[in-house]
Scaffold this motif. Sequence first.
Motif, PDB file in Angstrom:
ATOM      1  N   ALA A  38     -39.201 -43.020   6.072  1.00  0.00           N
ATOM      2  CA  ALA A  38     -40.573 -42.616   6.354  1.00  0.00           C
ATOM      3  C   ALA A  38     -41.454 -43.839   6.613  1.00  0.00           C
ATOM      4  N   ALA A  39     -41.209 -44.911   5.873  1.00  0.00           N
ATOM      5  CA  ALA A  39     -41.963 -46.145   6.100  1.00  0.00           C
ATOM      6  C   ALA A  39     -41.682 -46.702   7.491  1.00  0.00           C
ATOM      7  N   ALA A  40     -40.411 -46.684   7.886  1.00  0.00           N
ATOM      8  CA  ALA A  40     -40.057 -47.205   9.209  1.00  0.00           C
ATOM      9  C   ALA A  40     -40.677 -46.362  10.323  1.00  0.00           C
ATOM     10  N   ALA A  41     -40.807 -45.058  10.085  1.00  0.00           N
ATOM     11  CA  ALA A  41     -41.339 -44.163  11.112  1.00  0.00           C
ATOM     12  C   ALA A  41     -42.854 -44.223  11.221  1.00  0.00           C
ATOM     13  N   THR A  42     -43.539 -44.597  10.131  1.00  0.00           N
ATOM     14  CA  THR A  42     -45.006 -44.497  10.121  1.00  0.00           C
ATOM     15  C   THR A  42     -45.736 -45.798   9.854  1.00  0.00           C
ATOM     16  N   GLY A  43     -45.091 -46.752   9.197  1.00  0.00           N
ATOM     17  CA  GLY A  43     -45.776 -47.982   8.805  1.00  0.00           C
ATOM     18  C   GLY A  43     -46.372 -47.940   7.414  1.00  0.00           C
ATOM     19  N   ILE A  44     -46.326 -46.785   6.742  1.00  0.00           N
ATOM     20  CA  ILE A  44     -46.794 -46.706   5.351  1.00  0.00           C
ATOM     21  C   ILE A  44     -45.706 -47.303   4.460  1.00  0.00           C
ATOM     22  N   ASP A  45     -46.065 -48.220   3.584  1.00  0.00           N
ATOM     23  CA  ASP A  45     -45.075 -48.916   2.762  1.00  0.00           C
ATOM     24  C   ASP A  45     -44.257 -47.933   1.925  1.00  0.00           C
ATOM     25  N   TRP A  46     -42.954 -48.200   1.833  1.00  0.00           N
ATOM     26  CA  TRP A  46     -42.089 -47.320   1.040  1.00  0.00           C
ATOM     27  C   TRP A  46     -42.505 -47.306  -0.426  1.00  0.00           C
ATOM     28  N   GLU A  47     -43.035 -48.449  -0.897  1.00  0.00           N
ATOM     29  CA  GLU A  47     -43.434 -48.517  -2.293  1.00  0.00           C
ATOM     30  C   GLU A  47     -44.586 -47.549  -2.594  1.00  0.00           C
ATOM     31  N   VAL A  48     -45.488 -47.380  -1.635  1.00  0.00           N
ATOM     32  CA  VAL A  48     -46.594 -46.434  -1.811  1.00  0.00           C
ATOM     33  C   VAL A  48     -46.058 -45.008  -1.864  1.00  0.00           C
ATOM     34  N   LEU A  49     -45.123 -44.687  -0.987  1.00  0.00           N
ATOM     35  CA  LEU A  49     -44.560 -43.336  -0.961  1.00  0.00           C
ATOM     36  C   LEU A  49     -43.805 -43.033  -2.254  1.00  0.00           C
ATOM     37  N   ALA A  50     -43.075 -44.023  -2.752  1.00  0.00           N
ATOM     38  CA  ALA A  50     -42.370 -43.827  -4.021  1.00  0.00           C
ATOM     39  C   ALA A  50     -43.360 -43.602  -5.155  1.00  0.00           C
ATOM     40  N   ALA A  51     -44.444 -44.354  -5.147  1.00  0.00           N
ATOM     41  CA  ALA A  51     -45.438 -44.215  -6.213  1.00  0.00           C
ATOM     42  C   ALA A  51     -46.122 -42.855  -6.157  1.00  0.00           C
ATOM     43  N   VAL A  52     -46.435 -42.367  -4.964  1.00  0.00           N
ATOM     44  CA  VAL A  52     -47.050 -41.047  -4.843  1.00  0.00           C
ATOM     45  C   VAL A  52     -46.079 -39.971  -5.333  1.00  0.00           C
ATOM     46  N   ASN A  53     -44.822 -40.080  -4.940  1.00  0.00           N
ATOM     47  CA  ASN A  53     -43.813 -39.118  -5.395  1.00  0.00           C
ATOM     48  C   ASN A  53     -43.676 -39.145  -6.917  1.00  0.00           C
ATOM     49  N   LEU A  54     -43.754 -40.337  -7.487  1.00  0.00           N
ATOM     50  CA  LEU A  54     -43.678 -40.493  -8.938  1.00  0.00           C
ATOM     51  C   LEU A  54     -44.834 -39.785  -9.631  1.00  0.00           C
ATOM     52  N   VAL A  55     -46.056 -40.051  -9.188  1.00  0.00           N
ATOM     53  CA  VAL A  55     -47.207 -39.519  -9.913  1.00  0.00           C
ATOM     54  C   VAL A  55     -47.464 -38.050  -9.618  1.00  0.00           C
TER      55      VAL A  55
END
Length: 335
Positions: free
Chosen positions: A178-195
């Motif tokens: 998803a990060a590669a497709a959009t430019g949003i950092d993978w770490e941010v996506l993982a953190a959102v999924n976590l919380v």
Amino acid sequence: MPAPLRRWCVLGLTGLPVLLILAVAASGPRLPGPARAAVAAPPPPAPATVPLPPEPGLPQTAEGRHYPEVPGDPQAVAELLVSLEEALRSSDTPADALPALGHQHQVILRVLAVREGLANQVRPLLSARWQTVLDHHLGARRAFLSMRRGRKGSATLPAWRIVAPEPAENLLGYYRSAAAATGIDWEVLAAVNLVETGMGRIDGVSVADARGPMQFLPTTWAEPGIGKGDIRDPHDSIHAAARYLVRRGGLKDIRKGLWGYNNSDYYGKAVLHYAALLRDDPAAYTALYHWEIHFASSAGDLWLPVGYAQTRPIPVALYLQRFPASAPPPANRGV
């Protein structure tokens, strides 16, 4: 899954009290090689197992697990915390030991976030490396606590199922694609999924009708260019979240994007603490993956293990009569 203060999230949003995390999962225990290689300096070898505090007499789940207890002595807490950080990053740690280690790690941090006096005694006992890690954890947790300041713990538990998440390396692949497709950092996506759902451990619908691993409202999912596939599928929902963050301005200012995801500066601050932790040290992912689901109730910080399943809200007192292992031990009370 946008909307001003209209959804719950694992770390605690409006509506329901603070939760934080996570579940038992035997699969996918370690960070895959590419992410581990990104760590600037590999941690020293850790023991294969970490002796956890003895907890005689505590009630156990059907699987023989109990709620972790936090030592009262600052030196003992510091030594245990460092041992856990090292073991959770070590390839020598047996996979079947990781759930208990991750849960102990999580509960220590939850207690320290509330007991500032103890945290202030523990921090100077850590090396600079672990002080930085602790600062990110406490910064995130305290931001979520600020979101529920003044609210009482709930007298009922939610109508959820707590399930094992997808293997850790599968989720990591979804974040990165998803990060590669959009430019949003993978770490941010993982953190959102976590919380939001403890990396998919919470299977349920929020009081605002948000659903799936990244907590989308069906109306938002239906917006052109956002939802594709199954709202409950981790791959599809993580990719949709990345597209939504782009739409809300996340490529120019990730804080703005996160505000669109949840209208709270505290929410964005907490997510970015976890994202920074993963960016500084991708091996921290293993610990976060093994955190469990906790719920701030009128009886304290309740642990909802994998297997929790309620079709309708249940009174806390009734639940604890049936499942006493979910209650925090006396040493942790007040959290």
